[in-house]
Structures are given as C-alpha cells and as structure tokens.
Motif scaffolding. Structure first.
Motif, PDB file in Angstrom:
ATOM      1  N   CYS A 235       0.779  -1.193  -0.113  1.00 43.38           N
ATOM      2  CA  CYS A 235       0.622   0.603   0.148  1.00 43.38           C
ATOM      3  C   CYS A 235       0.824   1.057   0.470  1.00 43.38           C
ATOM      4  O   CYS A 235       1.085   1.772   1.225  1.00 43.38           O
ATOM      5  CB  CYS A 235      -0.648   0.047   1.155  1.00 43.38           C
TER       6      CYS A 235
ATOM      7  N   GLU B 219      -6.150   3.135  -2.659  1.00 39.17           N
ATOM      8  CA  GLU B 219      -7.806   3.615  -2.694  1.00 39.17           C
ATOM      9  C   GLU B 219      -8.722   3.309  -2.183  1.00 39.17           C
ATOM     10  O   GLU B 219      -9.570   2.777  -2.161  1.00 39.17           O
ATOM     11  CB  GLU B 219      -7.493   4.438  -4.560  1.00 39.17           C
TER      12      GLU B 219
ATOM     13  N   GLU C  53      -8.859   2.022   1.221  1.00 43.15           N
ATOM     14  CA  GLU C  53      -9.753   3.467   1.701  1.00 43.15           C
ATOM     15  C   GLU C  53     -11.427   2.841   1.511  1.00 43.15           C
ATOM     16  O   GLU C  53     -11.904   2.727   2.625  1.00 43.15           O
ATOM     17  CB  GLU C  53      -9.751   4.440   1.127  1.00 43.15           C
TER      18      GLU C  53
ATOM     19  N   GLU D 195     -12.315  -0.119   4.627  1.00 46.24           N
ATOM     20  CA  GLU D 195     -12.238   0.577   5.448  1.00 46.24           C
ATOM     21  C   GLU D 195     -13.385   0.888   5.524  1.00 46.24           C
ATOM     22  O   GLU D 195     -13.959   1.340   6.781  1.00 46.24           O
ATOM     23  CB  GLU D 195     -11.115   1.794   5.953  1.00 46.24           C
ATOM     24  N   ALA D 196     -14.000   1.434   4.604  1.00 48.98           N
ATOM     25  CA  ALA D 196     -15.127   2.394   4.207  1.00 48.98           C
ATOM     26  C   ALA D 196     -16.670   1.215   4.451  1.00 48.98           C
ATOM     27  O   ALA D 196     -17.756   1.856   5.677  1.00 48.98           O
ATOM     28  CB  ALA D 196     -15.423   3.649   3.580  1.00 48.98           C
TER      29      ALA D 196
END
Length: 273
Positions: free
Chosen positions: A228, A236, A239, A242-243
């Motif tokens: 990463c 990207e 992210e 994670e969301a």
C-alpha cells in the motif's frame, strides 16, 4: 494403537484422509462407522485396509482413540449407547465446540480430549485445536500432540476461547472462500476479465500470500505497508474496504457465538428431558 471414528461425514472423512495420507496411522489401525453405512464403505473403498463396523458400539469396543464426529445433539444419545463399552484406558475425542471437555468427563470414564480440525488439514497444513481433560495422562497428551504435528500445527486452547478459535481455524476457510468468490465476481462484473482468468489469478495470489507469511517474509501489517504505497491504487482500494467493511467481522463473531450459546442451551435441555 487402534483408532476409531463414529461419523464419517465431512470432518470424519477429512480426518481419515489427513491421518492416512500423512502416514500418521496405517489404514489397518482405523475402525469407522456411520449412520448411513454406505458413506463409511465409500471411505473404505479409497483406503481398503480400513475396517467398517456395523454400529457405534462395535467401534467403541475396538478403538483406543475414539473420535465422536456427529452433530452436537446426537452426542448425548450416542454416549448413552456406547457407555457400557468405554474404559478408563481409552481416549474419547470430540470435534465439536458446544460440548465442553468437562461435560464429557462427567458422562464417560475415559480420558477426554477436544480435537477441532480444519479443512486445511487435508493439505497436511493448518491448525488443530486441542483442549485436554483433567484425566488425560502426560503420556496420552504427548502422544496426541505428536500425532497432530504429523499433519498440522497443534494449538492448545482454553475453554473460554473455544468458539472464536474454531471460527478462525475451522470456519475461517469457508468465510474467506466466500469473500474471495465475491472478489472474483465483482472483478468479472466490473471489467471484461473472464471468471476463469480471475479465479486463476486469485488462487495463485492466495497461495503466494500464504507462502510469504509461512516463510516469515512479512506479517499481516507489514505486508499491507509494503503493497500500500501512499497515494497509490492499493491505497484507494484500502480506503473503500475501511469504509465499507465496518463492523462486519464483529457481527460474524457475534452471530457464531449466538449459535454456540443456543447449541449449549439445547444440549442442557436435552440432558434434562
């Protein structure tokens, strides 16, 4: 030493294959039975030296190491059936989590071990989870651990982490297989890659991923750091993960523990009937 399996379903079959293919035991040492006897005989067809017994009592009479590979609610009636044939010298092994080692020790005169396998054992890999009862002799404990080392990594666990340990070791391959299939499906739906191409790439990626960890090149966190790169494509994607993953895995463990507690309650109710 004679080994016995009562219940040759998925896990009973995987254990048989892992034991014999790894050389841990010879087929002639194994006695098996199943409610549907044809399943046991199919196993015997692959390993001709195995003895197929007509019933659980016949296996209990023969086996020094007796594995109970049936559904949780079938265990208590089974133990009542084979009770007359059990001795203090035998080792009774359960592969299911709701029935504690302590509970089993109250039901039988044998030494008692819980031995939770993983489908990864079929490849002579992965973990075997072990919990030993108080009556297990030092010699038997050493024997069990040495046997497990033939085809897996034995890990001794306490009763209070049985369910989560089993979620990781035993259920984990199914959980991550599902996630990887969704990964492949999304790749095919969002791009022009074929399912065959995506599946091949994911499979080889996973094999290489495992080797990186096995050979100690990276830990899980350091592997993420290496791939990463800040501001890069992987970042990207991370992210998004994670969301959107959020508390998903928390909910998985909550659900498995809810089912585990329900199974334990049903076992207690069964004893009272």
């Amino acid at each position: 030493m004679k080994w016995g399996i009562i219940g040759t379903g998925n896990m009973g079959k995987i254990l048989t294959e892992a034991w014999i293919d790894s050389g841990m035991i010879e087929p002639e040492q194994l006695y098996v039975t199943n409610r549907t006897l044809s399943k046991a005989k199919l196993l015997q067809k692959n390993y001709p030296g195995i003895t197929v017994c007509e019933g659980a009592d016949a296996v209990a009479k023969e086996a020094d190491m007796l594995f109970i590979c049936v559904k949780p609610l079938d265990i208590y009636p089974l133990l009542n059936k084979i009770q007359p044939y059990l001795t203090e010298q035998q080792c009774l092994v359960s592969i299911t989590s709701p029935y504690s080692v302590e509970d089993l020790e109250h039901e039988v005169p044998c030494q008692v071990v819980r031995w939770i396998p993983s489908i990864t054992n079929r490849a002579q890999s992965g973990v075997t989870l072990l919990t030993f009862g108080e009556r297990v002799s030092p010699l038997m404990k050493a024997y069990v651990e040495q046997c497990c080392k033939t085809y897996s990594k034995p890990v001794q666990i306490k009763e209070n982490v049985t369910r989560v340990s089993s979620d990781i070791v035993s259920c984990g391959p199914a959980f991550f297989s599902y996630l990887l299939q969704r990964f492949v499906d999304a790749a095919c739906e969002e791009t022009k890659i074929s399912e065959h191409e995506a599946t091949t790439m994911v499979t080889e990626m996973l094999i290489g991923f495992g080797k990186l960890l096995e050979e100690g090149h990276y830990s899980l966190p350091t592997l993420q750091e290496k791939v990463c790169v800040k501001g890069g494509v992987t970042g990207e994607g991370i992210e998004v993960l994670e969301a959107e993953i959020g508390k998903m895995f928390h909910h998985v463990f909550q659900r498995t523990h809810r089912k585990y507690n329900q199974d334990k309650w049903e076992l207690e109710e069964q004893k009272l009937d």
